[in-house]
Design a protein around this motif. Structure first.
Motif, PDB file in Angstrom:
ATOM      1  N   ASP A 106      79.218 -40.652 -28.405  1.00 43.70           N
ATOM      2  CA  ASP A 106      79.950 -41.683 -28.145  1.00 43.70           C
ATOM      3  C   ASP A 106      80.163 -42.091 -26.769  1.00 43.70           C
ATOM      4  O   ASP A 106      80.571 -41.542 -25.944  1.00 43.70           O
ATOM      5  CB  ASP A 106      81.245 -41.555 -28.738  1.00 43.70           C
ATOM      6  N   ALA A 107      79.600 -43.306 -26.489  1.00 43.47           N
ATOM      7  CA  ALA A 107      79.642 -43.712 -24.951  1.00 43.47           C
ATOM      8  C   ALA A 107      80.775 -44.218 -24.632  1.00 43.47           C
ATOM      9  O   ALA A 107      81.000 -44.084 -23.228  1.00 43.47           O
ATOM     10  CB  ALA A 107      78.559 -44.783 -24.758  1.00 43.47           C
ATOM     11  N   THR A 108      81.866 -44.401 -25.191  1.00 47.92           N
ATOM     12  CA  THR A 108      83.008 -44.819 -24.857  1.00 47.92           C
ATOM     13  C   THR A 108      84.244 -43.804 -24.512  1.00 47.92           C
ATOM     14  O   THR A 108      85.167 -44.228 -23.717  1.00 47.92           O
ATOM     15  CB  THR A 108      83.837 -45.815 -26.118  1.00 47.92           C
ATOM     16  N   GLN A 109      83.856 -42.704 -24.579  1.00 52.27           N
ATOM     17  CA  GLN A 109      84.708 -41.382 -24.118  1.00 52.27           C
ATOM     18  C   GLN A 109      84.157 -40.402 -23.910  1.00 52.27           C
ATOM     19  O   GLN A 109      82.990 -39.817 -24.218  1.00 52.27           O
ATOM     20  CB  GLN A 109      85.683 -41.372 -25.218  1.00 52.27           C
ATOM     21  N   GLY A 110      84.726 -39.552 -22.907  1.00 53.99           N
ATOM     22  CA  GLY A 110      84.083 -38.131 -22.578  1.00 53.99           C
ATOM     23  C   GLY A 110      83.328 -38.177 -21.024  1.00 53.99           C
ATOM     24  O   GLY A 110      83.505 -39.510 -20.601  1.00 53.99           O
ATOM     25  N   ALA A 111      82.940 -37.139 -20.416  1.00 53.09           N
ATOM     26  CA  ALA A 111      82.396 -37.247 -19.160  1.00 53.09           C
ATOM     27  C   ALA A 111      81.090 -37.840 -19.122  1.00 53.09           C
ATOM     28  O   ALA A 111      80.188 -37.297 -19.905  1.00 53.09           O
ATOM     29  CB  ALA A 111      82.248 -35.745 -18.711  1.00 53.09           C
ATOM     30  N   LEU A 112      80.991 -38.828 -18.473  1.00 52.23           N
ATOM     31  CA  LEU A 112      79.809 -39.735 -18.359  1.00 52.23           C
ATOM     32  C   LEU A 112      78.296 -39.236 -18.226  1.00 52.23           C
ATOM     33  O   LEU A 112      77.289 -39.112 -18.524  1.00 52.23           O
ATOM     34  CB  LEU A 112      79.931 -41.065 -17.609  1.00 52.23           C
ATOM     35  N   THR A 113      78.545 -38.366 -16.860  1.00 55.30           N
ATOM     36  CA  THR A 113      77.176 -37.611 -16.498  1.00 55.30           C
ATOM     37  C   THR A 113      76.643 -36.561 -17.664  1.00 55.30           C
ATOM     38  O   THR A 113      75.494 -37.005 -17.909  1.00 55.30           O
ATOM     39  CB  THR A 113      77.643 -36.786 -15.247  1.00 55.30           C
ATOM     40  N   LYS A 114      77.495 -35.777 -18.155  1.00 58.99           N
ATOM     41  CA  LYS A 114      76.917 -34.805 -19.186  1.00 58.99           C
ATOM     42  C   LYS A 114      76.486 -35.712 -20.454  1.00 58.99           C
ATOM     43  O   LYS A 114      75.455 -35.578 -20.762  1.00 58.99           O
ATOM     44  CB  LYS A 114      78.357 -34.156 -19.850  1.00 58.99           C
ATOM     45  N   LEU A 115      77.263 -36.799 -21.000  1.00 54.61           N
ATOM     46  CA  LEU A 115      76.892 -37.686 -21.890  1.00 54.61           C
ATOM     47  C   LEU A 115      75.595 -38.602 -21.669  1.00 54.61           C
ATOM     48  O   LEU A 115      74.452 -38.538 -22.717  1.00 54.61           O
ATOM     49  CB  LEU A 115      77.992 -38.670 -22.266  1.00 54.61           C
ATOM     50  N   ILE A 116      75.333 -38.845 -20.317  1.00 57.66           N
ATOM     51  CA  ILE A 116      74.075 -39.645 -20.016  1.00 57.66           C
ATOM     52  C   ILE A 116      72.955 -38.703 -20.313  1.00 57.66           C
ATOM     53  O   ILE A 116      71.933 -39.243 -20.728  1.00 57.66           O
ATOM     54  CB  ILE A 116      74.252 -40.167 -18.618  1.00 57.66           C
ATOM     55  N   PHE A 117      72.997 -37.544 -19.750  1.00 53.50           N
ATOM     56  CA  PHE A 117      71.772 -36.517 -19.884  1.00 53.50           C
ATOM     57  C   PHE A 117      71.696 -36.061 -21.350  1.00 53.50           C
ATOM     58  O   PHE A 117      70.284 -35.951 -21.544  1.00 53.50           O
ATOM     59  CB  PHE A 117      72.011 -35.440 -18.896  1.00 53.50           C
ATOM     60  N   ILE A 118      72.752 -35.876 -22.156  1.00 54.24           N
ATOM     61  CA  ILE A 118      72.640 -35.403 -23.310  1.00 54.24           C
ATOM     62  C   ILE A 118      71.659 -36.478 -24.084  1.00 54.24           C
ATOM     63  O   ILE A 118      71.037 -36.201 -25.017  1.00 54.24           O
ATOM     64  CB  ILE A 118      73.905 -35.173 -24.002  1.00 54.24           C
ATOM     65  N   TYR A 119      71.939 -37.685 -23.848  1.00 55.19           N
ATOM     66  CA  TYR A 119      71.386 -39.036 -24.388  1.00 55.19           C
ATOM     67  C   TYR A 119      69.998 -39.226 -24.013  1.00 55.19           C
ATOM     68  O   TYR A 119      69.078 -39.503 -24.597  1.00 55.19           O
ATOM     69  CB  TYR A 119      72.383 -40.039 -24.349  1.00 55.19           C
ATOM     70  N   THR A 120      70.040 -39.024 -22.512  1.00 51.85           N
ATOM     71  CA  THR A 120      68.633 -39.450 -22.014  1.00 51.85           C
ATOM     72  C   THR A 120      67.559 -38.369 -21.982  1.00 51.85           C
ATOM     73  O   THR A 120      66.364 -38.818 -22.373  1.00 51.85           O
ATOM     74  CB  THR A 120      68.970 -39.844 -20.415  1.00 51.85           C
ATOM     75  N   ILE A 121      68.099 -37.171 -21.924  1.00 55.14           N
ATOM     76  CA  ILE A 121      66.975 -36.108 -22.035  1.00 55.14           C
ATOM     77  C   ILE A 121      65.798 -36.322 -23.283  1.00 55.14           C
ATOM     78  O   ILE A 121      64.842 -36.141 -23.318  1.00 55.14           O
ATOM     79  CB  ILE A 121      67.406 -34.765 -21.822  1.00 55.14           C
ATOM     80  N   PRO A 122      66.475 -36.383 -24.463  1.00 55.66           N
ATOM     81  CA  PRO A 122      65.690 -36.767 -25.541  1.00 55.66           C
ATOM     82  C   PRO A 122      64.760 -37.984 -25.470  1.00 55.66           C
ATOM     83  O   PRO A 122      63.595 -37.894 -26.062  1.00 55.66           O
ATOM     84  CB  PRO A 122      66.666 -36.643 -26.854  1.00 55.66           C
ATOM     85  N   LEU A 123      65.237 -38.759 -24.966  1.00 58.84           N
ATOM     86  CA  LEU A 123      64.609 -40.315 -24.870  1.00 58.84           C
ATOM     87  C   LEU A 123      63.343 -39.968 -23.925  1.00 58.84           C
ATOM     88  O   LEU A 123      62.296 -40.569 -24.392  1.00 58.84           O
ATOM     89  CB  LEU A 123      65.592 -41.145 -24.374  1.00 58.84           C
ATOM     90  N   ILE A 124      63.692 -39.446 -22.870  1.00 53.61           N
ATOM     91  CA  ILE A 124      62.615 -39.079 -21.838  1.00 53.61           C
ATOM     92  C   ILE A 124      61.729 -38.299 -22.529  1.00 53.61           C
ATOM     93  O   ILE A 124      60.275 -38.591 -22.282  1.00 53.61           O
ATOM     94  CB  ILE A 124      63.052 -38.138 -20.402  1.00 53.61           C
ATOM     95  N   LEU A 125      61.972 -37.147 -23.170  1.00 54.62           N
ATOM     96  CA  LEU A 125      60.821 -36.425 -24.064  1.00 54.62           C
ATOM     97  C   LEU A 125      60.013 -36.979 -24.951  1.00 54.62           C
ATOM     98  O   LEU A 125      58.873 -36.856 -25.060  1.00 54.62           O
ATOM     99  CB  LEU A 125      61.586 -35.204 -24.621  1.00 54.62           C
ATOM    100  N   THR A 126      60.981 -37.865 -25.666  1.00 55.56           N
ATOM    101  CA  THR A 126      60.239 -38.889 -26.825  1.00 55.56           C
ATOM    102  C   THR A 126      58.900 -39.861 -26.055  1.00 55.56           C
ATOM    103  O   THR A 126      58.094 -39.824 -26.694  1.00 55.56           O
ATOM    104  CB  THR A 126      61.368 -39.725 -27.354  1.00 55.56           C
ATOM    105  N   THR A 127      59.406 -40.260 -25.000  1.00 58.80           N
ATOM    106  CA  THR A 127      58.504 -41.125 -24.342  1.00 58.80           C
ATOM    107  C   THR A 127      57.270 -40.535 -23.782  1.00 58.80           C
ATOM    108  O   THR A 127      56.035 -40.890 -23.828  1.00 58.80           O
ATOM    109  CB  THR A 127      59.219 -42.329 -23.169  1.00 58.80           C
ATOM    110  N   MET A 128      57.702 -39.470 -23.249  1.00 59.42           N
ATOM    111  CA  MET A 128      56.607 -38.566 -22.705  1.00 59.42           C
ATOM    112  C   MET A 128      55.591 -38.095 -23.472  1.00 59.42           C
ATOM    113  O   MET A 128      54.592 -37.899 -23.387  1.00 59.42           O
ATOM    114  CB  MET A 128      57.445 -37.232 -21.827  1.00 59.42           C
ATOM    115  N   LEU A 129      56.285 -37.499 -24.698  1.00 64.79           N
ATOM    116  CA  LEU A 129      55.534 -37.097 -25.773  1.00 64.79           C
ATOM    117  C   LEU A 129      54.488 -38.023 -26.325  1.00 64.79           C
ATOM    118  O   LEU A 129      53.418 -38.001 -26.470  1.00 64.79           O
ATOM    119  CB  LEU A 129      56.382 -36.307 -26.985  1.00 64.79           C
ATOM    120  N   GLN A 130      54.798 -39.252 -26.559  1.00 69.04           N
ATOM    121  CA  GLN A 130      54.155 -40.498 -26.655  1.00 69.04           C
ATOM    122  C   GLN A 130      52.913 -40.486 -25.864  1.00 69.04           C
ATOM    123  O   GLN A 130      51.927 -40.799 -26.384  1.00 69.04           O
ATOM    124  CB  GLN A 130      55.015 -41.658 -27.117  1.00 69.04           C
TER     125      GLN A 130
END
Length: 453
Positions: A5-29
């Protein structure tokens, strides 16, 4: 699976929780695409690799514009998620799924019919033409499932789930690699074998994404038997998606002359150039991950009127993306000869030389591309994707055409072609940063973010 939920919580932690799977997805592709080339390079030779490489720009031209419409889904849906508007969330998702299938059919038809024309226009090397034609037609036939996966995964990401698309791409990718080897051992035409394996993997990933959407437990759940097409939702998606599609189309259009010029240097140049793109894929994956994070997080917080989180999200994504993507770009260049040798074969010294020439002007300047990606996402999140399209048309399409028509003839060398990428990135940056500043000031003045006024 953790839903962010991007509207609440510590942003840095949430950004990396959200972004790392995306990076790995694109990387694996990218790694699975690399596996295609590696299998071909070792089982069929440089010409087979070049056959696939010859279709890259043309396939991007046909497919990327359609995929770009999914940005409209992300922009619209993120706002509704931030507002927690369940009815509009459901209508947007249903309309997006139906749109992906319909547009996919149109793309498949156009791709199959126009493949010979595009390969001829780009001066595909004669020894690569037959392989490139059959590979491209098989790939284009799978456009509906390709778009279904892209739209479906965009929906999941916007809802805050970036982990399941990673799982699905791992499953599909492993199938792709396994089929690559098996079919290349069975079929005499290795390019056909790789094409069939690629299509099978795309079908699997699309089915898995649709299956997940049908199992959501809230208003976002898709009921295949009751899909509802909403004209208002379609208009909103097209309003934001068409400018994004134009941006997606501009890049391959701007590269058509570049591709033609590269093709004139022969199969080694084509294979080396394509292999270098695969080596740079890690840096591209990082920019894609943080750019998607910026779009989703900023979009949801704009919808929720959380101005401070909008501003903080932008700066965090910009800093992390520039630092990490820029560093990996430099590292990929320093180790480039090793990776290029693995892809095209260590005996292909000429192909490696061409690949390193590209990486000097692209990988070493990846930080500019990273910053541009965040600025583009910010303008999309604020609802101004047309500004990015205008800039792309002028500074990517227009500039690259001028460069290839005026500068390249004066210095007809391979490195002159590569310099075009770097200079166009730098010019785009100047306009993106100006437009982003203007859009942000307008956002603040509207009063939609009273917490930062």
């Amino acid at each position: 699976m953790k839903k962010v939920d991007a509207t609440q919580g510590a942003l840095t932690k949430l950004i990396f929780i959200y972004t790392i799977p995306l990076i790995l997805t694109t990387m694996l592709q990218s790694l699975f695409d690399l596996a295609d080339k590696a299998v071909l390079g070792n089982m069929a030779g440089t010409t087979a690799v070049a056959s696939i490489a010859a279709t890259t720009t043309v396939s991007s031209l046909i497919i990327n514009g359609a995929v770009g419409l999914s940005s409209g889904t992300s922009i619209v849906l993120a706002r509704f998620v931030g507002q927690k508007n369940e009815e509009k969330i459901r209508k947007t998702i249903d309309t997006s799924i139906l749109t992906s299938l319909f547009v996919g059919l149109l793309v498949a038809l156009a791709g199959i019919l126009l493949a010979p024309y595009f390969l001829t226009v780009t001066d595909c090397p004669a020894e690569c033409y037959n392989g490139a034609l059959i590979y491209m037609r098989i790939l284009m036939a799978a456009a509906p499932v390709t778009l279904l996966y892209n739209y479906g995964s965009a929906i999941l990401r916007t809802l805050g789930d970036s982990q399941r698309p990673l799982v699905y791409i791992i499953i599909a990718g492993l199938v792709n690699v396994g089929l690559n080897v098996i079919l290349c051992l069975i079929l005499p035409q290795k390019v056909v074998a790789v094409a069939v394996a690629t299509v099978a993997s795309k079908l699997i990933s699309a089915v898995l994404v649709l299956r997940r959407l049908c199992r959501l437990e809230d208003s976002a759940r898709v009921d295949v038997k009751r899909l509802c097409f909403d004209l208002h939702s379609l208009a909103s998606i097209f309003r934001f998606g068409i400018p994004a599609s134009i941006s997606q189309l501009v890049l391959p259009l701007g590269n058509l002359q570049i591709t033609t010029a590269i093709n004139s240097y022969g199969a080694d140049a084509l294979a080396g150039h394509s292999a270098s793109i695969s080596v740079e894929s890690i840096s591209y994956a990082i920019t894609v991950g943080f750019a998607n994070a910026a779009l989703t997080f900023m979009g949801q917080n704009i919808g929720a009127s959380h101005g401070k989180r909008v501003r903080k999200t932008f700066w965090l994504c910009l800093i992390y993306c520039a630092a990490i993507a820029g560093s990996t770009g430099v590292l990929s260049y320093l180790t480039g000869e090793l990776w290029l040798g693995i892809i095209v074969g260590r005996s292909s010294a000429e192909a490696i030389r061409y690949g390193m020439a590209r990486m000097f002007y692209v990988a070493l300047f990846m930080v500019i591309h990273a910053v541009n990606s965040i600025l583009i996402s910010a303008m999309k999140a604020f609802g101004y994707p047309m500004l990015t399209s205008m800039t792309n048309v002028v500074m990517t399409l227009g500039f690259r055409i001028v460069w290839m028509q005026l500068i390249y003839p004066l210095y007809p060398k391979f490195v002159t072609i590569m310099q075009c990428y770097t200079v166009s990135w730098a010019l785009n940056f100047l306009f993106y940063i100006l437009f982003t500043a203007i859009v942000y000031r307008r956002y603040v003045k509207t009063g939609a973010c009273k917490d930062i006024r």
